[in-house]
Design a protein around this motif. Structure first.
Motif, PDB file in Angstrom:
ATOM      1  N   ASN A 138       0.824  -1.202   0.000  1.00 39.11           N
ATOM      2  CA  ASN A 138       0.000   0.000   0.000  1.00 39.11           C
ATOM      3  C   ASN A 138       0.863   1.260   0.000  1.00 39.11           C
ATOM      4  N   GLY A 139       2.043   1.167  -0.610  1.00 42.60           N
ATOM      5  CA  GLY A 139       2.919   2.331  -0.719  1.00 42.60           C
ATOM      6  C   GLY A 139       3.711   2.666   0.519  1.00 42.60           C
ATOM      7  N   ARG A 140       3.672   1.820   1.543  1.00 46.52           N
ATOM      8  CA  ARG A 140       4.402   2.098   2.789  1.00 46.52           C
ATOM      9  C   ARG A 140       5.157   0.871   3.249  1.00 46.52           C
ATOM     10  N   GLU A 141       6.184   1.122   4.022  1.00 51.24           N
ATOM     11  CA  GLU A 141       6.914   0.044   4.680  1.00 51.24           C
ATOM     12  C   GLU A 141       6.926   0.360   6.167  1.00 51.24           C
ATOM     13  N   VAL A 142       6.466  -0.604   6.981  1.00 47.59           N
ATOM     14  CA  VAL A 142       6.378  -0.389   8.425  1.00 47.59           C
ATOM     15  C   VAL A 142       7.173  -1.464   9.146  1.00 47.59           C
ATOM     16  N   GLU A 143       7.712  -1.113  10.296  1.00 48.40           N
ATOM     17  CA  GLU A 143       8.455  -2.072  11.117  1.00 48.40           C
ATOM     18  C   GLU A 143       7.485  -2.844  11.990  1.00 48.40           C
TER      19      GLU A 143
END
Length: 161
Positions: free
Chosen positions: A127-132
């Motif tokens: 979804n266009g994001r990278e999260v930890e």
């Protein structure tokens, strides 16, 4: 274990607490007792009033530091795996709240062995994001969590057709 699968579709992660609340009381009480031992020898002497403020300041600083550590460690990450989407909710200290959601098909689970903030850093992207996820876990815990997330990402949902 600081992370726990409640069912196949719900994961909760929390930081490890090495000092439980009862331990907090023991540490404060022990520090106070040990700080008072040399002060008892000064009873009746004006030197007592010179040392007492420093002992109380040290006790207050220890109290404040431990309470601050507890507040900063109040992190809860929840990963919900639905049939069509993944949702990561992160509640942190000082009322921080973050949410990430992505369609299940587009989720990519990655481990960055050396290039992340910590060794074996796990991220979810889509979804266009990278999260930890689980950055507060130990290195071994992140290594154990990664294949479980990969397995969850590769599971196919059974269609009724």
């Amino acid at each position: 274990m600081p992370y726990h699968w409640h069912d196949p579709g719900r994961l909760e992660l929390t930081p490890h607490r090495s000092l439980p609340p009862q331990g907090f009381a023991v540490v404060i009480g022990l520090f106070f007792s040990l700080a008072m031992v040399p002060l008892f020898t000064m009873l009746g002497s004006p030197v007592l009033w010179g040392l007492l403020p420093f002992a109380m300041i040290a006790l207050g600083a220890l109290w404040w530091a431990l309470r601050r550590s507890y507040r900063d460690g109040m992190i809860l990450e929840r990963l919900h795996l639905d049939e069509d989407s993944w949702t990561l909710l992160r509640d942190g200290p000082r009322n921080q709240h973050h949410e990430w959601q992505c369609k299940r098909y587009w989720v990519r689970v990655q481990m960055h062995e050396t290039s992340g903030r910590v060794p074996f850093y796990i991220t979810l992207s889509g979804n266009g994001r990278e999260v930890e996820i689980g950055a507060f876990l130990s290195e071994d815990e992140r290594k154990a969590l990664f294949p479980e997330l990969l397995n969850a990402a590769s599971r196919k949902t059974d269609s009724p057709n």
